[in-house]
Enzyme design. Structure first.
Site, PDB file in Angstrom:
ATOM      1  N   LYS A  89       0.817  -1.218   0.000  1.00 40.20           N
ATOM      2  CA  LYS A  89       0.000   0.000   0.000  1.00 40.20           C
ATOM      3  C   LYS A  89       0.847   1.263   0.000  1.00 40.20           C
ATOM      4  O   LYS A  89       1.924   1.293   0.610  1.00 40.20           O
ATOM      5  CB  LYS A  89      -0.895   0.028   1.251  1.00 40.20           C
ATOM      6  CG  LYS A  89      -1.917  -1.072   1.298  1.00 40.20           C
ATOM      7  CD  LYS A  89      -2.721  -0.980   2.577  1.00 40.20           C
ATOM      8  CE  LYS A  89      -3.719  -2.117   2.694  1.00 40.20           C
ATOM      9  NZ  LYS A  89      -4.395  -2.116   4.006  1.00 40.20           N
ATOM     10  N   ARG A 144     -13.360  -8.845   9.253  1.00 34.56           N
ATOM     11  CA  ARG A 144     -14.652  -8.332   8.796  1.00 34.56           C
ATOM     12  C   ARG A 144     -15.462  -9.383   8.046  1.00 34.56           C
ATOM     13  O   ARG A 144     -16.604  -9.638   8.341  1.00 34.56           O
ATOM     14  CB  ARG A 144     -14.454  -7.111   7.892  1.00 34.56           C
ATOM     15  CG  ARG A 144     -14.042  -5.868   8.639  1.00 34.56           C
ATOM     16  CD  ARG A 144     -13.578  -4.807   7.702  1.00 34.56           C
ATOM     17  NE  ARG A 144     -12.471  -5.316   6.902  1.00 34.56           N
ATOM     18  CZ  ARG A 144     -11.755  -4.584   6.065  1.00 34.56           C
ATOM     19  NH1 ARG A 144     -12.050  -3.310   5.904  1.00 34.56           N
ATOM     20  NH2 ARG A 144     -10.763  -5.113   5.382  1.00 34.56           N
ATOM     21  N   SER A 156     -10.459   1.732   5.598  1.00 33.35           N
ATOM     22  CA  SER A 156      -9.782   3.027   5.433  1.00 33.35           C
ATOM     23  C   SER A 156      -9.875   3.484   3.983  1.00 33.35           C
ATOM     24  O   SER A 156     -10.064   4.673   3.705  1.00 33.35           O
ATOM     25  CB  SER A 156      -8.310   2.912   5.823  1.00 33.35           C
ATOM     26  OG  SER A 156      -8.188   2.569   7.174  1.00 33.35           O
TER      27      SER A 156
HETATM   28  O1  PNS Z   1      -4.035  -2.832   8.079  1.00 27.15           O
HETATM   29  P1  PNS Z   1      -3.287  -3.797   7.191  1.00 27.15           P
HETATM   30  O2  PNS Z   1      -2.707  -3.072   5.998  1.00 27.15           O
HETATM   31  O3  PNS Z   1      -4.084  -5.016   6.819  1.00 27.15           O
HETATM   32  O4  PNS Z   1      -2.060  -4.320   8.068  1.00 27.15           O
HETATM   33  C1  PNS Z   1      -1.106  -5.200   7.517  1.00 27.15           C
HETATM   34  C2  PNS Z   1       0.151  -5.152   8.371  1.00 27.15           C
HETATM   35  C3  PNS Z   1       0.699  -3.736   8.397  1.00 27.15           C
HETATM   36  C4  PNS Z   1      -0.179  -5.588   9.784  1.00 27.15           C
HETATM   37  C5  PNS Z   1       1.180  -6.123   7.739  1.00 27.15           C
HETATM   38  O5  PNS Z   1       1.448  -5.738   6.424  1.00 27.15           O
HETATM   39  C6  PNS Z   1       2.476  -6.186   8.552  1.00 27.15           C
HETATM   40  O6  PNS Z   1       2.509  -6.868   9.549  1.00 27.15           O
HETATM   41  N1  PNS Z   1       3.500  -5.460   8.092  1.00 27.15           N
HETATM   42  C7  PNS Z   1       4.788  -5.420   8.761  1.00 27.15           C
HETATM   43  C8  PNS Z   1       5.832  -6.217   7.969  1.00 27.15           C
HETATM   44  C9  PNS Z   1       5.657  -7.695   8.225  1.00 27.15           C
HETATM   45  O7  PNS Z   1       5.854  -8.188   9.318  1.00 27.15           O
HETATM   46  N2  PNS Z   1       5.252  -8.412   7.175  1.00 27.15           N
HETATM   47  C10 PNS Z   1       5.026  -9.825   7.238  1.00 27.15           C
HETATM   48  C11 PNS Z   1       3.664 -10.137   7.795  1.00 27.15           C
HETATM   49  S1  PNS Z   1       3.431 -11.844   7.761  1.00 27.15           S
END
Ligand code: PNS
Length: 178
Positions: free
Chosen positions: A47, A96, A134
């Protein structure tokens, strides 16, 4: 189980770009279960955010200021590393719809591999927030619609002001995006 009492810490991670009433509901419910909840503004590499991590942290601090056991932080690294460092034993996420599930399931499995000491716990969204995301807020605001039912009152003006200065190409609505 050890008799030693440890604080039960949960991390509630997400993009929060921006935080919605749906997110706030999940944070409040997590705060009622855990001794401490760390809301983590994290980087989702898929994103392109509208608000900087610092702005997102500030907005979440504003809307959770009445919750004594909630802290807000940001991290540019792996969620699993943050969870280990913070001593948390749970990752709390809102769920959700079935469309969220595959993505969340994949992340939960990866995080379990990277950080076996923490469990991912899903809180089912309230029915009134089922459709809320969002990206939907951003699109409604961009086209001049009323975002007042979707985001906390204290941050509505900030979000509306930012949206009015953006191009529509920055805003997408996808099934799993929030
Ligand atoms: O609100 P979102 O965009 O669904 O959140 C996703 C998020 C930010 C929690 C996920 O992309 C994340 O944990 N990012 C940090 C990097 C990471 O650990 N990536 C591997 C996840 S398995």
């Amino acid at each position: 189980m050890s008799s030693e009492s440890k604080p039960r810490i949960a991390v509630c991670p997400g993009s929060f770009d921006p935080v919605t009433l749906g997110h706030v509901d999940i944070i409040q419910r997590a705060a009622a279960i855990f001794e401490k909840v760390i809301v983590l503004v994290s980087i989702n590499p898929t994103k392109q955010p509208m608000f900087s991590p610092e702005e997102r942290v500030e907005m979440i601090r504003t809307v959770t200021r009445n919750l004594d056991n909630v802290e807000v932080e940001t991290s540019g690294g792996l969620l699993a590393d943050f969870v280990k460092k913070s001593g948390a034993t749970a990752i709390v996420k809102g769920l959700r719809a079935v469309s969220d599930f595959e993505y969340e399931f994949q992340m939960a499995l990866a995080n379990k591999k990277l950080c076996p000491e923490a469990e991912t716990i899903f809180l089912v969204t309230r029915s009134e927030n089922m459709y809320l995301s969002s990206s939907m807020v951003k699109q409604i605001g961009y086209f001049g619609g009323d975002i007042y039912d979707f985001v906390p009152a204290e941050i509505q003006d900030k979000i509306s002001a930012r949206l009015s200065g953006l191009g529509a190409d920055r805003i997408t609505i996808e099934g799993v995006e929030n």
